[in-house]
Design an enzyme around this catalytic site. Structure first.
Site, mmCIF file in Angstrom:
data_model
loop_
_atom_site.group_PDB
_atom_site.id
_atom_site.type_symbol
_atom_site.label_atom_id
_atom_site.label_comp_id
_atom_site.label_asym_id
_atom_site.label_seq_id
_atom_site.Cartn_x
_atom_site.Cartn_y
_atom_site.Cartn_z
ATOM 1 C CG ASP A 23 -1.905 -1.126 1.265
ATOM 2 O OD1 ASP A 23 -2.306 -1.581 0.179
ATOM 3 O OD2 ASP A 23 -2.293 -1.563 2.362
ATOM 4 C CE LYS A 31 -11.502 -4.032 1.601
ATOM 5 N NZ LYS A 31 -10.073 -3.772 1.370
ATOM 6 N N GLY A 70 -5.168 -6.314 9.781
ATOM 7 C CA GLY A 70 -5.362 -5.518 11.002
ATOM 8 C C GLY A 70 -4.395 -5.864 12.101
ATOM 9 C CB VAL A 71 -1.492 -8.168 12.502
ATOM 10 C CG1 VAL A 71 -2.397 -9.379 12.430
ATOM 11 C CG2 VAL A 71 -0.690 -8.004 11.237
ATOM 12 N N GLY A 124 -4.235 -5.446 16.090
ATOM 13 C CA GLY A 124 -4.453 -6.893 16.219
ATOM 14 C C GLY A 124 -3.152 -7.619 16.539
HETATM 15 P P1 BMP Z 1 -1.942 -2.536 7.502
HETATM 16 O O1 BMP Z 1 -1.253 -3.861 7.897
HETATM 17 O O2 BMP Z 1 -0.976 -1.517 7.031
HETATM 18 O O3 BMP Z 1 -2.872 -2.058 8.546
HETATM 19 O O4 BMP Z 1 -2.814 -2.835 6.168
HETATM 20 C C1 BMP Z 1 -3.870 -3.730 6.145
HETATM 21 C C2 BMP Z 1 -4.295 -4.069 4.731
HETATM 22 O O5 BMP Z 1 -5.423 -4.912 4.794
HETATM 23 C C3 BMP Z 1 -4.682 -2.893 3.855
HETATM 24 O O6 BMP Z 1 -4.295 -3.197 2.529
HETATM 25 C C4 BMP Z 1 -6.197 -2.847 3.934
HETATM 26 O O7 BMP Z 1 -6.788 -2.386 2.736
HETATM 27 C C5 BMP Z 1 -6.549 -4.318 4.136
HETATM 28 N N1 BMP Z 1 -7.772 -4.575 4.933
HETATM 29 C C6 BMP Z 1 -7.866 -4.154 6.256
HETATM 30 O O8 BMP Z 1 -6.981 -3.493 6.803
HETATM 31 N N2 BMP Z 1 -8.994 -4.498 6.955
HETATM 32 C C7 BMP Z 1 -10.026 -5.203 6.416
HETATM 33 O O9 BMP Z 1 -10.978 -5.490 7.099
HETATM 34 C C8 BMP Z 1 -9.933 -5.604 5.079
HETATM 35 C C9 BMP Z 1 -8.789 -5.292 4.352
HETATM 36 O O10 BMP Z 1 -8.700 -5.668 3.093
#
Ligand code: BMP
Length: 249
Positions: A23, A85, A206-207, A212
């Site tokens: 991203d 999505k 979400g980790v 998370g």
């Molecule tokens: P990050 O680890 O930087 O928080 O990014 C999470 C990725 O997962 C992003 O590409 C986001 O679009 C995707 N995503 C999310 O964060 N939560 C969801 O519920 C669904 C996702 O696709």
């Protein structure tokens, strides 16, 4: 080889559950492409797949842009997921799915809310014919996700249950490859795993940056962890990918 086999094989080879979310932001187009390619090359041996979002498609275009990242992902022997999505009526979903498939993507993320008939039916048909995977949103990772995904729902005459449980059952009925369930709610991952048994692969975003815990998500039943900023925004993305991979084997 089907998408399901590709990610399984890559996961076993690299001993990894990590799906890298590329991203990266950069106002300079050629630098954006170069940085995206570099992060894939630098971390690929600790990954099982790479996920690309629509913001990269907007910035780089699909042809002679994002498709070169897909090629790089394939050169690294990993499958590529487009986080589209998809959530529209059938003919436009079909158009988008065809475009992503022709750019070489192996799997697509779609929203089940649009339903089957005249919604996702065409997408599943195309995916089947091209051995692609479909991963459906079942419970998102952001705090506001609760508003809708935990709402109680039912058709006439049925006992109400949380919307995410209904979406899990739809994903199973439609034979989706997987479900996205936020790592911010391990108890929801456990419930989706309980309902779906081994019929769905669970992808958990979400980790770390979103709060998370990757180990808790895996313990609750996540097969794969979608990780973006905790890898590409660190001073040593290769090391970060390796550490998260090692902690969640
Ligand atoms: P990050 O680890 O930087 O928080 O990014 C999470 C990725 O997962 C992003 O590409 C986001 O679009 C995707 N995503 C999310 O964060 N939560 C969801 O519920 C669904 C996702 O696709």
């Amino acid at each position: 080889m089907s998408y399901a086999d590709k990610i399984k094989e890559a996961s076993a080879r690299n001993k990894s559950r990590i799906v890298l979310a590329v991203d990266i932001e950069d106002k300079d187009q050629s630098r954006l492409l170069e940085r995206s390619l570099r992060i894939v090359r630098d971390s690929h041996e600790y990954l099982c797949a790479v996920k690309i979002n629509r913001q990269l498609v907007l910035a780089l275009g699909l042809r002679n842009g994002v498709d070169s990242i897909v090629k790089c992902v394939h050169d690294c022997a990993l499958p590529a997921i487009i986080d589209a999505k998809l959530n529209d009526v059938g003919h436009t979903n079909e158009f988008m799915m065809q475009a992503y498939m022709s750019a070489g993507f192996d799997a697509v993320i779609a929203s089940p809310i649009v339903g089957w008939e005249g919604g996702l039916d065409a997408v599943f048909r195309l995916a089947d014919s091209g051995h692609k995977g479909i991963i459906l949103l079942v419970y998102m990772s952001n705090p506001g996700a609760e508003q809708f995904y935990s709402m109680m729902g039912a058709h006439a005459g049925e006992t109400p249950r949380p919307v995410f449980e209904i979406l899990t059952e739809l994903a199973m009925r439609w034979k989706a490859h997987g479900a996205v369930v936020g790592a911010t709610k391990p108890e929801i991952i456990s419930r989706v795993r309980q309902i779906s048994g081994d019929t769905l692969s669970i992808y958990s975003p979400g980790v770390l940056v979103q709060g998370g815990d990757p180990k808790k998500a895996v313990a609750a039943g996540a097969d794969y962890l979608i990780v973006g900023r905790a890898i590409y925004q660190t001073s040593d993305p290769t090391q970060s990918a390796m550490e998260i991979r090692n902690a969640t084997l």
